[in-house]
Design an enzyme around this catalytic site. Sequence first.
Site, PDB file in Angstrom:
ATOM      1  N   HIS A  85       0.826  -1.214   0.000  1.00 17.87           N
ATOM      2  CA  HIS A  85       0.000   0.000   0.000  1.00 17.87           C
ATOM      3  C   HIS A  85       0.861   1.265   0.000  1.00 17.87           C
ATOM      4  CE1 HIS A  85      -0.025  -0.109   4.580  1.00 17.87           C
ATOM      5  NE2 HIS A  85      -0.048   1.198   4.417  1.00 17.87           N
ATOM      6  N   ASP A 221       1.197  -7.706   2.212  1.00 16.79           N
ATOM      7  CA  ASP A 221       1.321  -6.266   1.961  1.00 16.79           C
ATOM      8  C   ASP A 221       2.791  -5.817   1.813  1.00 16.79           C
ATOM      9  OD1 ASP A 221       0.878  -3.561   1.770  1.00 16.79           O
ATOM     10  OD2 ASP A 221      -0.486  -3.452   3.476  1.00 16.79           O
ATOM     11  N   SER A 655       3.909   2.065   8.586  1.00 17.17           N
ATOM     12  CA  SER A 655       3.709   1.082   7.538  1.00 17.17           C
ATOM     13  C   SER A 655       4.999   0.887   6.774  1.00 17.17           C
ATOM     14  CB  SER A 655       2.615   1.528   6.581  1.00 17.17           C
ATOM     15  OG  SER A 655       1.388   1.156   7.109  1.00 17.17           O
TER      16      SER A 655
HETATM   17  N1  ARG Z   1      -4.951   0.436   7.502  1.00 15.70           N
HETATM   18  C1  ARG Z   1      -3.631   0.503   6.967  1.00 15.70           C
HETATM   19  C2  ARG Z   1      -3.054   1.921   7.162  1.00 15.70           C
HETATM   20  O1  ARG Z   1      -3.626   2.718   7.836  1.00 15.70           O
HETATM   21  C3  ARG Z   1      -3.518  -0.017   5.579  1.00 15.70           C
HETATM   22  C4  ARG Z   1      -4.357   0.627   4.527  1.00 15.70           C
HETATM   23  C5  ARG Z   1      -4.208   0.102   3.134  1.00 15.70           C
HETATM   24  N2  ARG Z   1      -5.116  -0.953   2.799  1.00 15.70           N
HETATM   25  C6  ARG Z   1      -6.433  -0.804   2.420  1.00 15.70           C
HETATM   26  N3  ARG Z   1      -7.159  -1.870   2.216  1.00 15.70           N
HETATM   27  N4  ARG Z   1      -7.001   0.370   2.251  1.00 15.70           N
HETATM   28  O2  ARG Z   1      -2.527   2.594   6.334  1.00 15.70           O
HETATM   29  N1  ASP Z   2      -1.485   1.265   8.023  1.00 16.65           N
HETATM   30  C1  ASP Z   2      -0.763   2.325   8.697  1.00 16.65           C
HETATM   31  C2  ASP Z   2       0.272   2.976   7.758  1.00 16.65           C
HETATM   32  O1  ASP Z   2       0.063   3.018   6.574  1.00 16.65           O
HETATM   33  C3  ASP Z   2      -0.128   1.828   9.939  1.00 16.65           C
HETATM   34  C4  ASP Z   2      -1.017   1.981  11.125  1.00 16.65           C
HETATM   35  O2  ASP Z   2      -1.782   2.955  11.193  1.00 16.65           O
HETATM   36  O3  ASP Z   2      -0.912   1.156  12.022  1.00 16.65           O
HETATM   37  O4  ASP Z   2       1.217   3.588   8.182  1.00 16.65           O
END
Ligand code: ARG
Ligand code: ASP
Length: 720
Positions: A85, A221, A655
């Site tokens: 991502h 990921d 991330s």
């Molecule tokens: N929740 C994670 C973060 O805050 C990953 C987001 C990316 N994945 C998604 N399915 N949108 O960035």
């Molecule tokens: N998914 C988040 C990021 O992209 C990480 C988190 O918020 O735990 O940095």
Amino acid sequence: MKKLIPLFTLIIAFQIYSRADEGMWIPMYLGEMNEAEMQAMGMRITADDIYNINNASLKDAIMIFGGGCTGEFVSDQGLLLTNHHCGYRSIQKHSSVEHDYLTDGFWAMDKSEELANPGLTVTLLVRMEEVTSKVLDGVNENMTETERKAIVSANIDAIKEEASKDNDYKILIKPFFYGNQYFLFVNEVFKDVRLVGTPPSNIGKFGGDTDNWMWPRHTGDFSVFRVYADKDNNPAEYSEDNVPYVPKKHLSVSTKGAKEGDFTFIFGYPGTTEEYIPSYAVDMKLNAVNPVRIAMRDIRIKIFLDAMENDPETRIQYAAKHAGISNGWKKWIGENRGIKRLKAIEQKQQLESAFADWANSDNTLKEEFGGLLPAFEDAYGKLNPLEAKMAYLAEAGMGAEIIRYARSYGKLIRLCKDKESSDEEISELVGKLKHSAESYFKDYNVDIDKKVFASLMSAYYNSMDKSELPSIIVEMHDKYKGDYQAMTNAVFDKSIFASKEKVNAFLDSYKKSKYKKILKDPAFDIANDLTMYYYKNLLVAEDAYSKSIDSLMRIYMKGQIEMQANKLFYPDANFSLRVAYGNVDGYNPDDAINFNYFTTLSGIMEKENPDIYDYVVEDKLKELYNKKDYGRYGDEDGSLHTCFIATNHTTGGNSGSPVLDADGYLIGINFDRCWEGTMSDIVYDASQCRNISLDIRYCLFIIDKFAGAGHLVDEMTVVE
Ligand code: ARG
Ligand code: ASP
């Protein structure tokens, strides 16, 4: 002034207790502050192995990837790992119908096939230094906040100038503990960063937004890039002559895996946390801001999903938009639940009442801290309604794509109204607008946007008293007598911004005086009125309260540290390099539910659903699963582990961060948190907060066995 300087001495001197798991620590102070505890928890290396400016240390393998993620070097040829991502945009930019790397994945089979990414950077920390006394030189307690700010910013400029003499480094100075401490960062920015490999989305984004922020998780990921440098190993603009960068240090990768209870640490760039804010601020988030954002996004997400489910083309068009808005939406829902469950407001209130007692216990303290809490109450009381209005404006007023798109033409109007601007400048901008119209309309569905517009405008109108709303919202409501369908049809029929043909026709025959047509456009009119409302009614006031809150926070932070003299304090995250440590551990989110600490490839097969995009499983992966062909990447239990969770305190920005074991070997790549723990940005709960990581063995398995890019694994230092 005298009181400000010894603060840090105070922080170190009294740190006897700590709560393992919670905290994002400053790497250069690990030796003084955390090493003993980390070793007691199982770490076998030293603080010096993690951060050292004289010798190569793990810190030399860690980077800021792009603008908001972390990455790590895994070879002596500049090879790096980060999240899928985090690489998403670059991957998407290289994708077309002929080469759909998002869907199919991409693997460079040798360096000549690696793809350049203009604009993408990798930033390495050369060193950091505490500069508090230099930044606060000349500041005293009798001066006003404005005087203080002027001195601080002049000092910062001078220190930066001095530090940037005779070098090409990027120098940054960041406040810590709300301006009680300052650090200087010397960074090196690399601009030639090439895409080496990415799994297909149904691995890299497996489970999509349904599984996002959740455990159990099976997302692969990760993506792979390489940093290039000039012949002298220095940063350089992209050039065919560039060579792979040789980092001072790259991480060794371990295939031993993570076991329950194992010590782990995360080394990366957490973005923002607010662990020390007062109850009023938490209350504002919980009751005024998050509910508005959630409710307004609910509307958009439902419309998007409905359209995406019914049409494959729409699904592709709206995939990134949906992912973007649903990521925040889901996080805020989790955050609010966590705040309520933990009674975070009550917890903060208890701390505040102890603080008030402490501050009133002595005249000197009273003078410095006595007025703080009432001042917070007052400032948040005023900020609260403003922040709610901000949230409505951003999420409802600016929610429809047509409004945001129309607003982007403001620049053209300004340029055309300016007598000084030349025809060349104008035609250059028109050229850019044509270009952006192409990509904008590629992913635009006017029927969806009409639904969004009608629903959001109506929700906006009904959100608060008329007198509090931007006037355009009320005028429109009155003009169409509350018939939002009629309003929508009128706006979309009349606006050029609803149609690619109209926009192109307009731009193709553009001349300077045509800006008047934009001014008369109904979508632009709404965008413009809302923007004016923002500047006039919200921004100035908001800025003033936020500034006064910033100053109060500086004093409150200092007070909290002085009051809780034997508590170990870590500064809130501010996108600077930090270390978080904890243990591999499952958790129990609800009565009778126990979550294991790892997931396996079998779970992917269980989740498989060929009819749901996010749960499609590649044939090749099934084949490997059926043959149990895991090679050296399988666990000793015979399965292939995909992800695991641990108690490391992380946030957005972490991330892509490496998850390291007791020996400092790479065992995982951090990418998310469990839903029950997303309030960790405000309050941390060791029993519910878990960071989610990709098991490095699954990553290597995908590279080697699935993609046949074993040459990349050969480049790494693998410890078995
Ligand atoms: N929740 C994670 C973060 O805050 C990953 C987001 C990316 N994945 C998604 N399915 N949108 O960035
Ligand atoms: N998914 C988040 C990021 O992209 C990480 C988190 O918020 O735990 O940095």
